[in-house]
Design a protein around this motif. Sequence first.
Motif, PDB file in Angstrom:
ATOM      1  N   ALA A   1       0.827  -1.209   0.000  1.00  0.00           N
ATOM      2  CA  ALA A   1       0.000   0.000   0.000  1.00  0.00           C
ATOM      3  C   ALA A   1       0.863   1.262   0.000  1.00  0.00           C
ATOM      4  N   GLU A   2       1.962   1.229   0.757  1.00  0.00           N
ATOM      5  CA  GLU A   2       2.863   2.383   0.803  1.00  0.00           C
ATOM      6  C   GLU A   2       3.528   2.620  -0.551  1.00  0.00           C
ATOM      7  N   ALA A   3       3.816   1.545  -1.273  1.00  0.00           N
ATOM      8  CA  ALA A   3       4.444   1.670  -2.586  1.00  0.00           C
ATOM      9  C   ALA A   3       3.516   2.362  -3.575  1.00  0.00           C
ATOM     10  N   TYR A   4       2.273   1.909  -3.615  1.00  0.00           N
ATOM     11  CA  TYR A   4       1.342   2.502  -4.576  1.00  0.00           C
ATOM     12  C   TYR A   4       0.891   3.905  -4.148  1.00  0.00           C
ATOM     13  N   ARG A   5       0.940   4.173  -2.864  1.00  0.00           N
ATOM     14  CA  ARG A   5       0.675   5.554  -2.428  1.00  0.00           C
ATOM     15  C   ARG A   5       1.797   6.470  -2.906  1.00  0.00           C
ATOM     16  N   ALA A   6       3.049   5.991  -2.778  1.00  0.00           N
ATOM     17  CA  ALA A   6       4.193   6.774  -3.263  1.00  0.00           C
ATOM     18  C   ALA A   6       4.075   7.018  -4.765  1.00  0.00           C
ATOM     19  N   TRP A   7       3.705   5.985  -5.507  1.00  0.00           N
ATOM     20  CA  TRP A   7       3.540   6.139  -6.958  1.00  0.00           C
ATOM     21  C   TRP A   7       2.419   7.132  -7.268  1.00  0.00           C
ATOM     22  N   ASP A   8       1.332   7.047  -6.518  1.00  0.00           N
ATOM     23  CA  ASP A   8       0.198   7.951  -6.732  1.00  0.00           C
ATOM     24  C   ASP A   8       0.589   9.412  -6.487  1.00  0.00           C
ATOM     25  N   LEU A   9       1.625   9.604  -5.659  1.00  0.00           N
ATOM     26  CA  LEU A   9       2.136  10.950  -5.369  1.00  0.00           C
ATOM     27  C   LEU A   9       3.338  11.290  -6.249  1.00  0.00           C
ATOM     28  N   PHE A  10       3.558  10.496  -7.300  1.00  0.00           N
ATOM     29  CA  PHE A  10       4.637  10.686  -8.270  1.00  0.00           C
ATOM     30  C   PHE A  10       6.034  10.486  -7.674  1.00  0.00           C
ATOM     31  N   ASN A  11       6.091   9.795  -6.534  1.00  0.00           N
ATOM     32  CA  ASN A  11       7.395   9.448  -5.950  1.00  0.00           C
ATOM     33  C   ASN A  11       7.793   8.081  -6.519  1.00  0.00           C
ATOM     34  N   HIS A  12       8.228   8.095  -7.777  1.00  0.00           N
ATOM     35  CA  HIS A  12       8.484   6.856  -8.507  1.00  0.00           C
ATOM     36  C   HIS A  12       9.663   6.074  -7.946  1.00  0.00           C
ATOM     37  N   VAL A  13      10.669   6.775  -7.467  1.00  0.00           N
ATOM     38  CA  VAL A  13      11.865   6.102  -6.935  1.00  0.00           C
ATOM     39  C   VAL A  13      11.500   5.257  -5.715  1.00  0.00           C
ATOM     40  N   LYS A  14      10.753   5.859  -4.781  1.00  0.00           N
ATOM     41  CA  LYS A  14      10.349   5.132  -3.572  1.00  0.00           C
ATOM     42  C   LYS A  14       9.437   3.967  -3.925  1.00  0.00           C
ATOM     43  N   ALA A  15       8.513   4.189  -4.852  1.00  0.00           N
ATOM     44  CA  ALA A  15       7.577   3.130  -5.254  1.00  0.00           C
ATOM     45  C   ALA A  15       8.325   1.928  -5.815  1.00  0.00           C
ATOM     46  N   LYS A  16       9.292   2.184  -6.694  1.00  0.00           N
ATOM     47  CA  LYS A  16      10.061   1.089  -7.293  1.00  0.00           C
ATOM     48  C   LYS A  16      10.882   0.358  -6.225  1.00  0.00           C
ATOM     49  N   GLU A  17      11.483   1.106  -5.333  1.00  0.00           N
ATOM     50  CA  GLU A  17      12.311   0.512  -4.275  1.00  0.00           C
ATOM     51  C   GLU A  17      11.500  -0.472  -3.436  1.00  0.00           C
ATOM     52  N   ILE A  18      10.263  -0.100  -3.097  1.00  0.00           N
ATOM     53  CA  ILE A  18       9.427  -0.964  -2.264  1.00  0.00           C
ATOM     54  C   ILE A  18       8.906  -2.157  -3.065  1.00  0.00           C
ATOM     55  N   LEU A  19       8.438  -1.902  -4.280  1.00  0.00           N
ATOM     56  CA  LEU A  19       7.832  -2.967  -5.081  1.00  0.00           C
ATOM     57  C   LEU A  19       8.825  -4.044  -5.501  1.00  0.00           C
ATOM     58  N   THR A  20      10.094  -3.681  -5.576  1.00  0.00           N
ATOM     59  CA  THR A  20      11.112  -4.669  -5.948  1.00  0.00           C
ATOM     60  C   THR A  20      11.764  -5.314  -4.727  1.00  0.00           C
ATOM     61  N   SER A  21      11.275  -4.963  -3.533  1.00  0.00           N
ATOM     62  CA  SER A  21      11.825  -5.571  -2.315  1.00  0.00           C
ATOM     63  C   SER A  21      11.392  -7.031  -2.220  1.00  0.00           C
ATOM     64  N   ARG A  22      12.186  -7.825  -1.564  1.00  0.00           N
ATOM     65  CA  ARG A  22      11.928  -9.262  -1.419  1.00  0.00           C
ATOM     66  C   ARG A  22      10.581  -9.523  -0.738  1.00  0.00           C
ATOM     67  N   GLU A  23      10.274  -8.735   0.286  1.00  0.00           N
ATOM     68  CA  GLU A  23       9.062  -8.948   1.069  1.00  0.00           C
ATOM     69  C   GLU A  23       7.805  -8.806   0.210  1.00  0.00           C
ATOM     70  N   VAL A  24       7.745  -7.757  -0.600  1.00  0.00           N
ATOM     71  CA  VAL A  24       6.562  -7.505  -1.434  1.00  0.00           C
ATOM     72  C   VAL A  24       6.492  -8.489  -2.597  1.00  0.00           C
ATOM     73  N   SER A  25       7.620  -8.795  -3.189  1.00  0.00           N
ATOM     74  CA  SER A  25       7.635  -9.684  -4.363  1.00  0.00           C
ATOM     75  C   SER A  25       7.151 -11.087  -4.035  1.00  0.00           C
ATOM     76  N   GLN A  26       7.131 -11.457  -2.762  1.00  0.00           N
ATOM     77  CA  GLN A  26       6.691 -12.793  -2.380  1.00  0.00           C
ATOM     78  C   GLN A  26       5.181 -12.884  -2.118  1.00  0.00           C
ATOM     79  N   LEU A  27       4.487 -11.758  -2.211  1.00  0.00           N
ATOM     80  CA  LEU A  27       3.044 -11.777  -2.011  1.00  0.00           C
ATOM     81  C   LEU A  27       2.370 -12.568  -3.134  1.00  0.00           C
TER      82      LEU A  27
END
Length: 343
Positions: free
Chosen positions: A136-162
């Motif tokens: 949720a934090e990743a897509y909130r960052a993306w929604d606020l145009f914080n693309h760097v933070k969004a990518k960092e979270i979405l490519t993390s091991r924890e999220v990728s295992q969902l």
Amino acid sequence: KENMKNDLPPNELVLIEDVDEFKECYGKIEEKVIEYNESEVIIDYTSGTKTMTTSGAICSLLYHKDLTVVYGDRETNGMVSKGTEQIKTQNLYRAYDKLLFDEFKKFFNDFRFVAAVKNLQKIVSREDKKAYIKLAEAYRAWDLFNHVKAKEILTSREVSQLKGIKDTISKNMAVLGPLASPSQRNKSPQLIADLLNNAKRRGAEKKYDDAVARLYRTVELIAQCILKEKYGIDTSNIEIDKLSTLARSQMQFKEGSTGKITCGLQQSYKLLRIYDEEIGKKFSDDNKLKDLLKKRNYSILAHGLNSIEKKEYEELLKKTIELANEAYPSVDSLMEKAEFPQL
């Protein structure tokens, strides 16, 4: 006290007048749970009317309090035989956690990411809780145009295992990857697709003034990108001597407060028409589009006090997508790839 021939521990008797009225039973129990909320509260539902035990169970569920029952060997009358009594603790957290997770998914799917995270934080026993919070934090960052933070979270091991989200994230990266890269940050099709999707999300939330503000910016950005890419013209700092002779003779520029010559939306498309760009002609001849953009100018989020109606938003969205595809035929595909997941 009389039966046990002993003093009772500290206690308080709460009288329930109507033992079959849910409102009274639940209200009296809830009142005491709230009063002693900072202490260890255990609700025992061994005895009482069905309405009383139901009220106790619901209070346990909503306030995360332990629920206990006395059980053992039962006699023919259904009563627990003396000497066989044991206390069993019931865990209703899972039922409550499911309700909270269902609410989280609804908030997430409605792009209400802050509310989604708050809901998840109340969950007690879900193992993937932290991963979903990060999602949720990743897509909130993306929604606020914080693309760097969004990518960092979405490519993390924890999220990728969902489960069930990996394919969507992979598809999203076709747009988010370039937007998050300093060397590719200004890739026009991705920027335009991202802005259009952002506008659509605001429209889905019925925030039509917000949505139209983004669509106006998209229309402006399309012209800016073409002028920059094809002619080296920066609309935030026009260099007159680099313009064509025809452009210099037909355009009138004013120096801004910063001392730089800038070019707004209307002038940018006029410049494109002078350079014989088809999109400049298309914009110039589209009176409906120009009328819709004027309505944005009178919006309370621009220069006026009016509010944008749903119909006006939908018309401008359609016109803007058409214009974007005129400039970059890949925009439709990129918009599809950049759509946020639905859980």
